[in-house]
Write an enzyme that holds these catalytic residues in place. Sequence first.
Site, mmCIF file in Angstrom:
data_model
loop_
_atom_site.group_PDB
_atom_site.id
_atom_site.type_symbol
_atom_site.label_atom_id
_atom_site.label_comp_id
_atom_site.label_asym_id
_atom_site.label_seq_id
_atom_site.Cartn_x
_atom_site.Cartn_y
_atom_site.Cartn_z
ATOM 1 C CB ILE A 1 -2.443 -1.950 -5.822
ATOM 2 C CG1 ILE A 1 -3.827 -1.366 -6.128
ATOM 3 C CG2 ILE A 1 -1.352 -1.133 -6.520
ATOM 4 C CD1 ILE A 1 -4.063 0.009 -5.534
ATOM 5 N NE ARG B 1 0.027 -6.351 8.377
ATOM 6 C CZ ARG B 1 -1.050 -5.806 8.915
ATOM 7 N NH1 ARG B 1 -1.074 -5.565 10.224
ATOM 8 N NH2 ARG B 1 -2.093 -5.499 8.184
ATOM 9 C CG ASP C 1 4.110 -4.623 11.158
ATOM 10 O OD1 ASP C 1 3.956 -3.642 10.407
ATOM 11 O OD2 ASP C 1 3.538 -4.734 12.258
ATOM 12 C CG ASN D 1 0.773 -1.316 -2.871
ATOM 13 O OD1 ASN D 1 -0.123 -0.625 -3.352
ATOM 14 N ND2 ASN D 1 0.551 -2.535 -2.396
ATOM 15 C CE1 TYR E 1 -6.036 4.974 2.916
ATOM 16 C CE2 TYR E 1 -7.116 6.788 1.767
ATOM 17 C CZ TYR E 1 -6.438 5.585 1.741
ATOM 18 O OH TYR E 1 -6.163 4.990 0.521
ATOM 19 C CE LYS F 1 -2.972 6.142 1.151
ATOM 20 N NZ LYS F 1 -1.935 5.222 0.634
ATOM 21 C CB THR G 1 -8.028 -4.059 -3.898
ATOM 22 O OG1 THR G 1 -8.516 -2.964 -3.093
ATOM 23 C CG2 THR G 1 -7.337 -3.530 -5.142
#
Length: 253
Positions: free
Chosen positions: A17, A37, A59, A86, A151, A155, A186
């Site tokens: 993305i 990174r 990072d 992102n 996660y 989010k 992705t």
Amino acid sequence: MPAATRTCLVTGAGRGIGRAVAQRLSAEGHRVALTARSTDQLGQVAATLPGPSLVLPADITVASAVDEVFAAVEAEWGAVDVLVANAGSGVSAKLADTTDEMWRGQLDLLLTAPFRCVRRAVPGMVERGFGRVVVVASIAAKRGEPYIAAYTAAKHGVLGLVRAAAAELASSGVTVNAVCPAYVDTPMTDVTVAAIAEKTGRSLAEARAALAARQPIGRLVTPEEVAEAVWLCAVNGAVTGQGINVDGGAVQS
């Protein structure tokens, strides 16, 4: 967003993305600073951009790195006008098997790092009376999902950050939005596909098809489709405080 060239910063810009967003912004004539990174991946993305770019390996989970990246952009081009936060990755485990390290890692990358980026970008944007902040969240910011508690929590948290910041900045000329994709084609989804295949004994193709089937459109979302939603947030000053789903109709809002 006016036609004048703007200075953009995209985190997690080395692939997926982030790469598509950088390409979209550059194609519209804007300067794009890239951070992630991997120096090699950033260089590959920069080579595809038609306009000026900066490659800034970092990072961003390291507290000092955010200020260093912004300072590098400011030294070269001036203040950041468009921030696209992102950078991300996911871990999967049953709730009872989610370790403190896994929990901290997801919060550091998916919530704290975007917060630091937004905090660093906003004062200059407010001073100039223009700014666009877009956080790439997830459909997991809108609903609970099994086996990704850390996660999902991160989010949900970053969507709350977006809403609070948008409310605070609404009269300043600065907009703050989130884009919430479902499964996107992705490298991050490739990791998910491999994990499903390993745990279930399915082939990689079968595991990918199962993810695609979870979306009403019957396929994975493309990075370019997510980038188009990011672009909408960049150009439309009346869109703020939103979590825009790019999920093939999985969550209707």
